[in-house]
Scaffold this active site. Structure first.
Site, PDB file in Angstrom:
ATOM      1  N   TYR A 162       0.813  -0.618  -0.204  1.00 16.25           N
ATOM      2  CA  TYR A 162       0.461  -0.194  -0.295  1.00 16.25           C
ATOM      3  C   TYR A 162       0.892   1.062  -0.048  1.00 16.25           C
ATOM      4  CZ  TYR A 162      -3.250  -4.157   1.787  1.00 16.25           C
ATOM      5  OH  TYR A 162      -3.410  -4.942   1.973  1.00 16.25           O
ATOM      6  N   ASP A 180      -3.528  -8.538   2.363  1.00 15.69           N
ATOM      7  CA  ASP A 180      -3.806  -9.139   3.620  1.00 15.69           C
ATOM      8  C   ASP A 180      -3.756  -8.271   4.472  1.00 15.69           C
ATOM      9  OD1 ASP A 180      -2.325 -11.720   5.276  1.00 15.69           O
ATOM     10  OD2 ASP A 180      -1.400  -9.656   5.920  1.00 15.69           O
ATOM     11  N   GLU A 181      -4.099  -6.933   4.298  1.00 14.82           N
ATOM     12  CA  GLU A 181      -4.188  -6.026   5.486  1.00 14.82           C
ATOM     13  C   GLU A 181      -5.044  -4.972   4.982  1.00 14.82           C
ATOM     14  OE1 GLU A 181      -3.973  -6.159   9.205  1.00 14.82           O
ATOM     15  OE2 GLU A 181      -2.345  -8.344   8.742  1.00 14.82           O
ATOM     16  N   GLU A 182      -6.102  -4.691   6.301  1.00 10.64           N
ATOM     17  CA  GLU A 182      -6.917  -2.996   5.491  1.00 10.64           C
ATOM     18  C   GLU A 182      -5.953  -2.262   4.973  1.00 10.64           C
ATOM     19  OE1 GLU A 182     -10.504   0.051   6.881  1.00 10.64           O
ATOM     20  OE2 GLU A 182      -9.358  -1.515   8.399  1.00 10.64           O
TER      21      GLU A 182
END
Length: 193
Positions: A162, A180-182
């Site tokens: 990101y 994998d993560e927000e």
């Protein structure tokens, strides 16, 4: 002595088989099966899904295994989720390049930076084609690699983060994106395309 040596050799080969094909050990919990098979309001397989659970409950390994199934086209008998009969292009991402390496890449390929661990992730070692392309400026991080698909052609896996920003997520059509993560909204909107 010869029988003992042969038994040790066989045991080592079995251990290597399991270490380099972790998909064999993936026996999903009920909540993971529901995630893999999630449907939308019309009853079709959902285009986007979220797996939210407590820490250390198998969320990341669940995502890694699903991505490995899609990249290889090698689905287990119990699989009722989406399937690809052709090679795909996939993105796998975390919040930073270092976290993508340490978490996502490690779950897919084995412990980053340890050559003896390469191929001990969710993607079976025998399906990894050639040498991965390194991520410039990030030790032991990969940018992309090819994965053998059961069709005989190769899928493409690209690692992203990101922190690369929205511009690095624009303009490319991909078949599967594993976040994998927000992610930030700007990244999420690009990942849906």
């Amino acid at each position: 002595m010869k029988k003992a040596e042969k038994a040790i050799e066989i045991a080592e080969k079995i251990t290597e088989l399991y270490e380099t094909n972790r998909l064999l050990e993936y026996k999903p919990y009920e909540y993971q099966v529901r995630f893999h098979q999630a449907k939308d309001m019309s009853g079709k397989l959902a285009r986007q899904r979220l797996l939210m659970a407590a820490n250390k409950t198998g969320k990341t390994f669940c995502g890694a295994c699903e991505l490995a199934y899609h990249l290889t086209g090698k689905y287990p008998d119990w699989w009722n989720g989406a399937r690809f009969s052709r090679p795909i292009t996939a993105w796998a991402a975390g919040n930073t390049t270092a976290n993508t390496r340490d978490i996502v890449q490690t779950e897919l390929l084995g412990e980053a930076g340890d050559e003896s661990e390469f191929g001990k992730g969710a993607i079976p070692k025998e399906y990894i084609v050639g040498t991965p392309v390194r991520m410039p400026g990030v030790p032991n991080a990969f940018q992309s690699l090819n994965i053998k698909h059961v069709s005989g052609r190769n899928s493409k896996l690209i690692f992203k983060s990101y922190e690369q920003g929205k511009m690095q997520w624009m303009g490319k059509a991909v078949d599967v994106t594993w976040l994998d993560e927000e992610p930030p909204q700007a990244i999420y909107s690009q990942a849906l395309r």
